[in-house]
Design a protein around this motif. Structure first.
Motif, PDB file in Angstrom:
ATOM      1  N   PRO A 146     -51.268   8.954  36.098  1.00 21.37           N
ATOM      2  CA  PRO A 146     -51.125  10.054  35.138  1.00 21.37           C
ATOM      3  C   PRO A 146     -50.725  11.344  35.845  1.00 21.37           C
ATOM      4  CG  PRO A 146     -53.177   8.895  34.784  1.00 21.37           C
ATOM      5  CD  PRO A 146     -52.585   8.324  36.024  1.00 21.37           C
ATOM      6  N   ARG A 147     -50.096  12.247  35.109  1.00 19.55           N
ATOM      7  CA  ARG A 147     -49.481  13.435  35.707  1.00 19.55           C
ATOM      8  C   ARG A 147     -50.441  14.293  36.516  1.00 19.55           C
ATOM      9  NH1 ARG A 147     -44.625  14.711  34.248  1.00 19.55           N
ATOM     10  NH2 ARG A 147     -44.990  16.625  35.372  1.00 19.55           N
ATOM     11  N   LEU A 148     -51.677  14.361  36.065  1.00 19.13           N
ATOM     12  CA  LEU A 148     -52.630  15.227  36.728  1.00 19.13           C
ATOM     13  C   LEU A 148     -52.856  14.801  38.183  1.00 19.13           C
ATOM     14  CD1 LEU A 148     -54.020  17.626  35.516  1.00 19.13           C
ATOM     15  CD2 LEU A 148     -55.992  16.216  34.992  1.00 19.13           C
ATOM     16  N   ALA A 176     -38.855  22.404  28.424  1.00 16.40           N
ATOM     17  CA  ALA A 176     -40.003  21.840  29.123  1.00 16.40           C
ATOM     18  C   ALA A 176     -41.180  21.629  28.176  1.00 16.40           C
ATOM     19  CB  ALA A 176     -40.386  22.742  30.276  1.00 16.40           C
ATOM     20  N   GLU A 177     -41.035  20.725  27.265  1.00 15.99           N
ATOM     21  CA  GLU A 177     -42.173  20.405  26.406  1.00 15.99           C
ATOM     22  C   GLU A 177     -43.114  19.472  27.152  1.00 15.99           C
ATOM     23  OE1 GLU A 177     -43.641  20.875  23.487  1.00 15.99           O
ATOM     24  OE2 GLU A 177     -42.331  22.537  22.948  1.00 15.99           O
ATOM     25  N   ARG A 178     -44.335  19.469  26.747  1.00 13.97           N
ATOM     26  CA  ARG A 178     -45.310  18.591  27.378  1.00 13.97           C
ATOM     27  C   ARG A 178     -44.923  17.136  27.147  1.00 13.97           C
ATOM     28  NH1 ARG A 178     -50.919  19.505  28.574  1.00 13.97           N
ATOM     29  NH2 ARG A 178     -51.955  17.518  28.721  1.00 13.97           N
ATOM     30  N   GLN A 225     -39.881  15.090  38.728  1.00 12.80           N
ATOM     31  CA  GLN A 225     -40.656  15.933  37.804  1.00 12.80           C
ATOM     32  C   GLN A 225     -42.046  16.246  38.340  1.00 12.80           C
ATOM     33  OE1 GLN A 225     -38.892  13.143  36.133  1.00 12.80           O
ATOM     34  NE2 GLN A 225     -37.302  14.701  36.287  1.00 12.80           N
ATOM     35  N   LEU A 226     -42.089  16.593  39.630  1.00 17.92           N
ATOM     36  CA  LEU A 226     -43.370  16.944  40.229  1.00 17.92           C
ATOM     37  C   LEU A 226     -43.218  18.295  40.917  1.00 17.92           C
ATOM     38  CD1 LEU A 226     -46.224  16.156  41.589  1.00 17.92           C
ATOM     39  CD2 LEU A 226     -44.813  15.471  43.506  1.00 17.92           C
ATOM     40  N   LEU A 286     -41.749  31.848  30.563  1.00 19.38           N
ATOM     41  CA  LEU A 286     -42.419  30.752  29.881  1.00 19.38           C
ATOM     42  C   LEU A 286     -42.602  31.048  28.399  1.00 19.38           C
ATOM     43  CD1 LEU A 286     -45.085  29.605  32.466  1.00 19.38           C
ATOM     44  CD2 LEU A 286     -42.899  28.593  31.909  1.00 19.38           C
ATOM     45  N   VAL A 287     -42.809  32.324  28.074  1.00 23.19           N
ATOM     46  CA  VAL A 287     -43.018  32.659  26.667  1.00 23.19           C
ATOM     47  C   VAL A 287     -41.690  32.663  25.904  1.00 23.19           C
ATOM     48  CG1 VAL A 287     -43.749  34.479  25.090  1.00 23.19           C
ATOM     49  CG2 VAL A 287     -45.120  33.951  27.089  1.00 23.19           C
ATOM     50  N   ILE A 342     -35.986  25.015  35.983  1.00 23.24           N
ATOM     51  CA  ILE A 342     -36.395  24.110  37.058  1.00 23.24           C
ATOM     52  C   ILE A 342     -35.646  22.787  36.970  1.00 23.24           C
ATOM     53  CG2 ILE A 342     -38.400  23.129  35.890  1.00 23.24           C
ATOM     54  CD1 ILE A 342     -39.661  23.714  38.897  1.00 23.24           C
ATOM     55  N   PRO A 401     -38.657  28.903  27.924  1.00 19.97           N
ATOM     56  CA  PRO A 401     -39.315  27.973  28.845  1.00 19.97           C
ATOM     57  C   PRO A 401     -38.329  27.141  29.650  1.00 19.97           C
ATOM     58  CG  PRO A 401     -40.239  27.793  26.652  1.00 19.97           C
ATOM     59  CD  PRO A 401     -39.063  28.694  26.542  1.00 19.97           C
TER      60      PRO A 401
END
Lengths: 352, 330
Positions: free
Chosen positions: B100-102, B327-329, B33-34, B314-315, B244, B318
């Motif tokens: 963390p993801r960032l 793909a929810e956060r 998931q990267l 994406l709109v 994805i 997604p």
């Protein structure tokens, strides 16, 4: 506000004095260094704006320079012979901030429900779109003048004082860049105060809550959609103001100044300094603004002396430094060199 | 000439290159998931290495047929890219797997900048030109033309896609990859070496990226140190379009994106010619009479389509066309 001891007040006064005297000292070294200082302040501006989006709200924005571009083009189109408009700064700067803020909200809207990595890509693409538009909006109607850019942009002026020309006051000569330095310093002070207040405000806390855990933030009654949009819009509007000042200071802008590299530079400054911490971000921006310039003046002659020619161009070296700074910071000090206390805990969590 | 058919052929060609690059993104994403931001740069380095080898061989004046030269270039590029892919994973992503993801996202950007500028140091600012070794014959195909290089690119891509599908669905290691993608911890409990699987997805993706880089470079005739950025962005858009993490999705998304782009570039100029619209036609009567056309958006906006497709997906959907997970956060 905590009360400060006399010693602290004295220290603050010294810093203020040093900042005020800086351009006079730098002018002795060379006017180029005053310009470098001015650009450094602009980068502090940009970093603080991006810090709202990335550092506080935790939304990775890779197209931030687009808002800088929006601000710069707003100034350039409304105060240059291109459309023969010459509006005063107090109309253009707020307008530039507004346009950039709107662009930020428009960009943020479709990605709000999505995970951070999608956002990164969309913002990356958005930055490119803005650049492509700037490059191509010269036909069929000439809006941006294409890759040639816009020249002879009006400088910043208040009443009769034109900040682009040299002047003397009390027998001390002030060059154009030195005068801009004071304007930028004043604006910067304002921006820093706004940021410090924002950080402690209800909105600032809401941003941090979203960064830490969006679901929990929502459960706690935060309107995550609007608060995130606000982060985008506010961050972008800072970029817009910085862009306007850039256009005024340089007198010339072209799409080249707003490439992806610039976004990466600003991001590196925020990340290296410490995401979310206003003072850390300022330090990161200053560090990454000045170090490459010092290298430019040392590495170039050193290479010529050692190898007889230039092996590594300063521009390439600068970008390599930014890339390495990003990787090493995340690897060894993920919360940055001067981390925000809460963020430090978060970034170190789960790292056994 | 049949413009529609011609653009379909062109779109299929670039689309199959996008599909191969998109597979590299989607495999890594499926497993950890990267978004491997540096993948585009790996593709670029593949093209640069291959071009250097081919140019050197041509310069040496050996009497080799062109196909052998190109093959030598590809064979040189693949191991280099695989090594870079492996190093990327080891140096930049593995240490941050539980951060963390960032954090890994930021290192990925850093690595991409580093790779791009190292390439600039090695190969310089000027684009490398593909040596004139192939006489590229064109064949008539129902009113349009298809060149030998286009046929080769499409065939090679289809072969690679089939090969990868076979590998992932029919071999033991493929099962391990799918299990890891499903759940890393459970896969590890079943005795799968997750680190090996993750490193393998990076290297396989990089190897295919190397081939894609050579195909892309050969098709356009040049390779440049900045080519990885746009190509990567488009391929990622293709991966998102297909969903994805989904292999078939990446292939479908790549082809579709290539078609959208080619048709868009072919027709947008005509569609946005203001002279044919009644309202603007009157307003701009003078200019229309003088120039014939007042085109609002020409084919120089080609690169924008990938991005618009990305936004639209994406709109409205997604999870992409074939994706299951929304793909929810996290």
């Amino acid at each position: 506000m905590k009360h400060k001891s006399p010693a602290q007040w004295f220290g603050l006064a010294l810093v203020a004095l040093a900042l005020l005297a800086l351009p006079l000292v730098l002018t002795q070294v060379g006017t180029a260094w005053v310009r470098i200082a001015n650009l450094a302040i602009l980068f502090v501006f940009l970093s603080l704006g991006l810090n709202i989006v990335v550092g506080m709200a935790g939304l990775l924005d890779l197209g931030y320079i687009a808002f800088y571009a929006v601000g710069a083009y707003t100034w350039a189109l409304l105060a240059s012979p291109h459309f023969n408009l010459h509006l005063p700064f107090w109309v253009i700067l707020p307008l530039g901030a507004l346009c950039a803020g709107l662009a930020g909200a428009v960009l943020g809207a479709p990605t709000l429900r999505l995970r951070g990595d999608y956002l990164a890509i969309v913002t990356l693409g958005f930055g490119e779109i803005v650049r492509i538009l700037m490059n191509n909006l010269s036909a069929p109607f000439n809006v941006t003048n294409g890759p040639k850019g816009i020249t002879r942009i009006d400088g910043f002026s208040v009443g009769n004082i034109n900040f682009s020309a040299s002047d003397s006051l009390f027998g001390i000569a002030f060059t154009g860049p030195a005068k801009y330095y004071y304007v930028l310093l004043f604006l910067l002070l304002f921006v820093i105060v706004v940021n410090l207040r924002l950080q402690k405000s209800r909105i600032g806390r809401a941003w941090v809550a979203i960064r830490e855990d969006e679901t929990a933030a929502k459960a706690a009654g935060i309107d995550t959609r609007n608060v995130k949009l606000l982060a985008f819009a506010m961050g972008a509007s800072f970029g817009g103001v910085a862009g306007g000042m850039f256009a005024a200071m340089q007198g010339f802008i072209s799409p080249e100044s707003f490439a992806l590299h610039e976004s990466i530079m600003v991001l590196s400054m925020v990340v290296l300094g410490g995401m979310g911490n206003v003072w850390g971000v300022i330090a990161g921006a200053l560090l990454l603004s000045f170090v490459p310039e010092f290298l430019r003046y040392t590495v170039e002659p050193a290479q010529k002396a050692l190898f007889g020619r230039l092996l590594v161009e300063p521009e390439v070296l600068r970008m390599l430094i930014f890339g390495i700074a990003l990787v090493l910071t995340m690897r060894f000090r993920p919360a940055g060199l001067w981390p925000e206390s809460r963020h430090k805990r978060e970034m170190n969590e789960g790292r056994a | 000439m049949d413009i529609f058919l011609q653009q379909i052929i062109n779109g299929l060609t670039t689309g199959s290159v996008y599909a191969i690059v998109a597979l590299g993104y989607t495999m890594v994403y499926g497993v950890i998931q990267l978004i491997n931001f540096a993948h585009g740069e790996v593709v670029m380095i593949g093209a640069m290495v291959a071009f250097t080898v081919i140019t050197a061989l041509v310069g040496a004046g050996l009497p080799l047929p062109p196909i052998v030269l190109v093959l030598a270039g590809v064979l040189a590029a693949i191991p280099v890219c695989m090594a870079i892919g492996y190093l990327l994973e080891r140096a930049a992503y593995r240490p941050l797997r539980h951060a963390p993801r960032l954090a890994p996202l930021i290192t990925a950007i850093g690595m991409s900048i580093i790779l791009q500028h190292l390439a600039l140091l090695v190969w310089g600012r000027d684009p490398l030109a593909f040596p004139q070794i192939i006489d590229n014959p064109s064949f008539a195909l129902g009113g349009a033309a298809i060149s030998a290089v286009q046929i080769a690119i499409i065939l090679l891509s289809v072969t690679m896609m089939a090969g990868l599908t076979w590998f992932v669905y029919r071999t033991r290691f493929g099962i391990a990859i799918r299990a890891t993608a499903e759940d890393v911890r459970v896969a590890a409990l079943m005795g799968i070496d997750a680190n090996r699987v993750i490193a393998a997805t990076f290297t396989i993706g990089a190897a295919m990226g190397a081939v894609a880089g050579v195909m892309y470079g050969t098709y356009y005739g040049i390779a440049h140190y900045t080519m990885g950025f746009t190509l990567g962005l488009k391929a990622f858009s293709a991966a998102v379009l297909g969903g994805i993490g989904n292999l078939a999705g990446a292939m479908l998304g790549g082809i579709l994106l290539g078609l959208v782009e080619a048709l868009g570039a072919g027709y947008i100029g005509d569609l946005t010619d203001l002279c044919q619209w009644p309202l603007f036609g009157d307003l701009l009567a003078e200019r229309c009479a003088a120039d014939g056309h007042v085109v609002l958006f020409g084919s120089n906006y080609q690169d924008v389509f990938a991005f618009l497709v990305l936004i639209a997906v994406l709109v409205f959907r997604p999870s992409g066309l074939l994706g299951e997970r929304v793909a929810e956060r996290a």
